[in-house]
Design a protein around this motif. Sequence first.
Motif, PDB file in Angstrom:
ATOM      1  N   PRO A 194      -4.798 -13.881 -18.648  1.00  0.00           N
ATOM      2  CA  PRO A 194      -3.837 -13.502 -17.608  1.00  0.00           C
ATOM      3  C   PRO A 194      -2.802 -12.477 -18.047  1.00  0.00           C
ATOM      4  O   PRO A 194      -2.315 -11.698 -17.228  1.00  0.00           O
ATOM      5  N   VAL A 195      -2.451 -12.439 -19.332  1.00  0.00           N
ATOM      6  CA  VAL A 195      -1.387 -11.537 -19.785  1.00  0.00           C
ATOM      7  C   VAL A 195      -1.827 -10.072 -19.754  1.00  0.00           C
ATOM      8  O   VAL A 195      -0.994  -9.171 -19.904  1.00  0.00           O
ATOM      9  N   GLU A 196      -3.104  -9.825 -19.517  1.00  0.00           N
ATOM     10  CA  GLU A 196      -3.594  -8.457 -19.425  1.00  0.00           C
ATOM     11  C   GLU A 196      -3.183  -7.776 -18.123  1.00  0.00           C
ATOM     12  O   GLU A 196      -3.236  -6.560 -18.009  1.00  0.00           O
ATOM     13  N   MET A 197      -2.794  -8.560 -17.132  1.00  0.00           N
ATOM     14  CA  MET A 197      -2.365  -8.011 -15.846  1.00  0.00           C
ATOM     15  C   MET A 197      -0.869  -7.679 -15.890  1.00  0.00           C
ATOM     16  O   MET A 197      -0.177  -7.984 -16.864  1.00  0.00           O
ATOM     17  N   ASN A 198      -0.396  -7.052 -14.807  1.00  0.00           N
ATOM     18  CA  ASN A 198       1.032  -6.699 -14.725  1.00  0.00           C
ATOM     19  C   ASN A 198       1.832  -7.632 -13.814  1.00  0.00           C
ATOM     20  O   ASN A 198       3.030  -7.819 -14.022  1.00  0.00           O
ATOM     21  N   ALA A 199       1.165  -8.222 -12.805  1.00  0.00           N
ATOM     22  CA  ALA A 199       1.901  -9.063 -11.867  1.00  0.00           C
ATOM     23  C   ALA A 199       0.926  -9.860 -11.003  1.00  0.00           C
ATOM     24  O   ALA A 199      -0.247  -9.481 -10.834  1.00  0.00           O
ATOM     25  N   TYR A 200       1.445 -10.945 -10.442  1.00  0.00           N
ATOM     26  CA  TYR A 200       0.704 -11.785  -9.500  1.00  0.00           C
ATOM     27  C   TYR A 200       1.657 -12.152  -8.353  1.00  0.00           C
ATOM     28  O   TYR A 200       2.882 -12.238  -8.549  1.00  0.00           O
ATOM     29  N   ILE A 201       1.088 -12.385  -7.186  1.00  0.00           N
ATOM     30  CA  ILE A 201       1.860 -13.038  -6.124  1.00  0.00           C
ATOM     31  C   ILE A 201       1.056 -14.245  -5.665  1.00  0.00           C
ATOM     32  O   ILE A 201      -0.185 -14.230  -5.665  1.00  0.00           O
ATOM     33  N   CYS A 202       1.769 -15.288  -5.291  1.00  0.00           N
ATOM     34  CA  CYS A 202       1.130 -16.565  -4.941  1.00  0.00           C
ATOM     35  C   CYS A 202       1.662 -17.047  -3.605  1.00  0.00           C
ATOM     36  O   CYS A 202       2.822 -16.778  -3.236  1.00  0.00           O
ATOM     37  N   SER A 217       0.822  -1.213   0.000  1.00  0.00           N
ATOM     38  CA  SER A 217       0.000   0.000   0.000  1.00  0.00           C
ATOM     39  C   SER A 217       0.856   1.263   0.000  1.00  0.00           C
ATOM     40  O   SER A 217       0.415   2.322  -0.452  1.00  0.00           O
ATOM     41  N   VAL A 218       2.083   1.170   0.504  1.00  0.00           N
ATOM     42  CA  VAL A 218       2.997   2.317   0.485  1.00  0.00           C
ATOM     43  C   VAL A 218       3.262   2.750  -0.956  1.00  0.00           C
ATOM     44  O   VAL A 218       3.474   3.936  -1.245  1.00  0.00           O
ATOM     45  N   TRP A 219       3.221   1.813  -1.896  1.00  0.00           N
ATOM     46  CA  TRP A 219       3.486   2.084  -3.307  1.00  0.00           C
ATOM     47  C   TRP A 219       2.192   2.239  -4.111  1.00  0.00           C
ATOM     48  O   TRP A 219       2.230   2.275  -5.345  1.00  0.00           O
ATOM     49  N   GLY A 220       1.084   2.306  -3.417  1.00  0.00           N
ATOM     50  CA  GLY A 220      -0.190   2.446  -4.135  1.00  0.00           C
ATOM     51  C   GLY A 220      -0.631   1.163  -4.810  1.00  0.00           C
ATOM     52  O   GLY A 220      -1.430   1.202  -5.751  1.00  0.00           O
ATOM     53  N   LEU A 221      -0.141   0.027  -4.311  1.00  0.00           N
ATOM     54  CA  LEU A 221      -0.486  -1.270  -4.899  1.00  0.00           C
ATOM     55  C   LEU A 221      -1.415  -2.031  -3.950  1.00  0.00           C
ATOM     56  O   LEU A 221      -1.352  -1.873  -2.722  1.00  0.00           O
ATOM     57  N   HIS A 222      -2.255  -2.895  -4.528  1.00  0.00           N
ATOM     58  CA  HIS A 222      -3.215  -3.641  -3.726  1.00  0.00           C
ATOM     59  C   HIS A 222      -3.322  -5.082  -4.233  1.00  0.00           C
ATOM     60  O   HIS A 222      -2.939  -5.382  -5.372  1.00  0.00           O
ATOM     61  N   LEU A 223      -3.847  -5.937  -3.350  1.00  0.00           N
ATOM     62  CA  LEU A 223      -4.022  -7.346  -3.683  1.00  0.00           C
ATOM     63  C   LEU A 223      -5.488  -7.624  -4.001  1.00  0.00           C
ATOM     64  O   LEU A 223      -6.390  -7.169  -3.287  1.00  0.00           O
ATOM     65  N   LEU A 224      -5.712  -8.405  -5.043  1.00  0.00           N
ATOM     66  CA  LEU A 224      -7.064  -8.807  -5.416  1.00  0.00           C
ATOM     67  C   LEU A 224      -7.068 -10.320  -5.620  1.00  0.00           C
ATOM     68  O   LEU A 224      -6.319 -10.839  -6.444  1.00  0.00           O
ATOM     69  N   PRO A 225      -7.879 -11.050  -4.840  1.00  0.00           N
ATOM     70  CA  PRO A 225      -7.934 -12.513  -5.014  1.00  0.00           C
ATOM     71  C   PRO A 225      -8.270 -12.909  -6.443  1.00  0.00           C
ATOM     72  O   PRO A 225      -9.171 -12.341  -7.076  1.00  0.00           O
ATOM     73  N   THR A 258      -2.844  -4.950  -8.347  1.00  0.00           N
ATOM     74  CA  THR A 258      -3.473  -3.818  -9.044  1.00  0.00           C
ATOM     75  C   THR A 258      -2.748  -2.533  -8.681  1.00  0.00           C
ATOM     76  O   THR A 258      -2.241  -2.390  -7.568  1.00  0.00           O
ATOM     77  N   GLY A 259      -2.696  -1.607  -9.608  1.00  0.00           N
ATOM     78  CA  GLY A 259      -1.950  -0.363  -9.409  1.00  0.00           C
ATOM     79  C   GLY A 259      -0.752  -0.317 -10.323  1.00  0.00           C
ATOM     80  O   GLY A 259      -0.450  -1.279 -11.056  1.00  0.00           O
ATOM     81  N   ASN A 260      -0.041   0.782 -10.279  1.00  0.00           N
ATOM     82  CA  ASN A 260       1.123   0.984 -11.152  1.00  0.00           C
ATOM     83  C   ASN A 260       2.411   0.595 -10.423  1.00  0.00           C
ATOM     84  O   ASN A 260       2.765   1.183  -9.393  1.00  0.00           O
ATOM     85  N   LEU A 261       3.082  -0.384 -10.978  1.00  0.00           N
ATOM     86  CA  LEU A 261       4.364  -0.811 -10.401  1.00  0.00           C
ATOM     87  C   LEU A 261       5.429   0.246 -10.658  1.00  0.00           C
ATOM     88  O   LEU A 261       5.402   0.935 -11.692  1.00  0.00           O
ATOM     89  N   PRO A 262       6.403   0.393  -9.753  1.00  0.00           N
ATOM     90  CA  PRO A 262       7.470   1.381  -9.975  1.00  0.00           C
ATOM     91  C   PRO A 262       8.332   1.001 -11.177  1.00  0.00           C
ATOM     92  O   PRO A 262       8.513  -0.176 -11.498  1.00  0.00           O
ATOM     93  N   GLU A 263       8.855   1.999 -11.838  1.00  0.00           N
ATOM     94  CA  GLU A 263       9.712   1.749 -12.993  1.00  0.00           C
ATOM     95  C   GLU A 263      11.004   1.071 -12.550  1.00  0.00           C
ATOM     96  O   GLU A 263      11.506   1.306 -11.436  1.00  0.00           O
ATOM     97  N   CYS A 264      11.571   0.264 -13.436  1.00  0.00           N
ATOM     98  CA  CYS A 264      12.823  -0.420 -13.115  1.00  0.00           C
ATOM     99  C   CYS A 264      13.663  -0.568 -14.380  1.00  0.00           C
ATOM    100  O   CYS A 264      13.144  -0.515 -15.517  1.00  0.00           O
ATOM    101  N   GLU A 265      14.937  -0.806 -14.177  1.00  0.00           N
ATOM    102  CA  GLU A 265      15.867  -0.916 -15.299  1.00  0.00           C
ATOM    103  C   GLU A 265      15.563  -2.116 -16.167  1.00  0.00           C
ATOM    104  O   GLU A 265      15.628  -2.040 -17.400  1.00  0.00           O
ATOM    105  N   ALA A 266      15.217  -3.239 -15.532  1.00  0.00           N
ATOM    106  CA  ALA A 266      14.965  -4.450 -16.306  1.00  0.00           C
ATOM    107  C   ALA A 266      13.777  -4.281 -17.237  1.00  0.00           C
ATOM    108  O   ALA A 266      13.805  -4.758 -18.386  1.00  0.00           O
TER     109      ALA A 266
END
Length: 338
Positions: free
Chosen positions: A108-116, A85-93, A168-176
Amino acid sequence: MDTIFHEQQEGSLCAQHCLNALLQGQYFSPVDLADIAQQLDESEREQMAVGGIETEEYRRFMEQPSNNFDDSGFFSIQVIEKGLSVWGLHLLPYNSQDPVAATARSNPVEMNAYICNFREHWLAIRKLGYQWFNLNSLLTGPELISDTYLSLFLTQLQQEGYSIFIITGNLPECEADSLLKVIPANQPIKPKLINEKNIKKKVTDSDVKQALEASKNDIDADDKILQETLKKSMEGYFYDETLPSSSSNSTEVKETEDKPIVTPSHEEIRSKRLAFLSKLECSSSDKSDANQTTDSEKCNGCDVLQKEQKVNGPEISDEGNDEDMLKQAIAMSMEGLG
C-alpha cells in the motif's frame, strides 16, 4: 502537524472535507459540489430523454430525487470523481483486477493516497512527505499512520464494510508535503473522534428525557385519579328546577368523558313522585292498622326530619310537616332513580 490542512465534520459535508483534505486546501465548497451534481443530473436527464420524454421510464426518472446530492450535504461518488478529474486525478477500486490495484494490495505504501466510503461517509488517507496520515473529518486532527500499520488499517476498513479507492495521478503540491519531507511529524498523542465530545451530552439528554417521562407519568396518574373522582361525583341523575316547562318529555342525555349522565324529564320525576307517595301512603296505612308505629314515625324520612326539629327548634305545624314530607319524598325518589 499544524501545516496539514484538516477540516472537521460539519453536517453531512464529508465529501467536501474529504476532497479538500486530499488536495490539502479549501478547493471545494458545498456550492461547487452542488453545481457539479446538477451538471450530472442534467446529463442523466438528457440521456433518458433520448428514448422519449413520454415514456414511462423517463416519467419515473423525473419523479425520483437526485442520486448525486441532497439537502443534507451528501454527494455521490460520481460528484467526487468529477471534482477530482479537474485536477487530473481518478479513482480506482482497491479490489479491481487492474495491475495498479494489485500493487496497492501487496504494498500500500507505493501509492500516494486513498479515499474510503462507508454508509455515505467519506474520508481521505494521504502520504505527506514520507509519512501517511488519516485525514478523517470525524477526527479532531490528522492521525499519523506508520507504514507498517497502513496495510492493517486498510484491511480493517475493508472488514468494517468500507469501499476503498486508490487515487491515481499527480496530487497538487502543498506546503505540508514539502515541510514534512524536511521535518517528519511526531505524534505522541493520537487525535480523538469529535463525536466523543457529544457522548456525555447524549447521556445527559437521556437522563433528562427519563426524568421528564417519569414526571409525566406521575402527572398522568394524579390526573387519572382526579378524573375518576369527578366522574363518580357526577354519576346519577341531576334535577334542575330552572328548566322550562316546555322541555321535551324524553330523557335528555349529557355525555361526560367516560359515561353519559342522564337528566330525567319533568314527566319522569312526576311519575316517580306519585308512585313513591302512593307506596308511602299504603305503607303508613298498613303500619297504623298493625299498631307497629306511632304517628310520628310514618317513614324513615319523617323520623330524620323530626329528629332535626327537636335539635334545631320547636315542632312545626302539620301543614309544614306535609310540605316537608313531600320534599323529603322527592329527594328519596331521586335517590331511587340513581
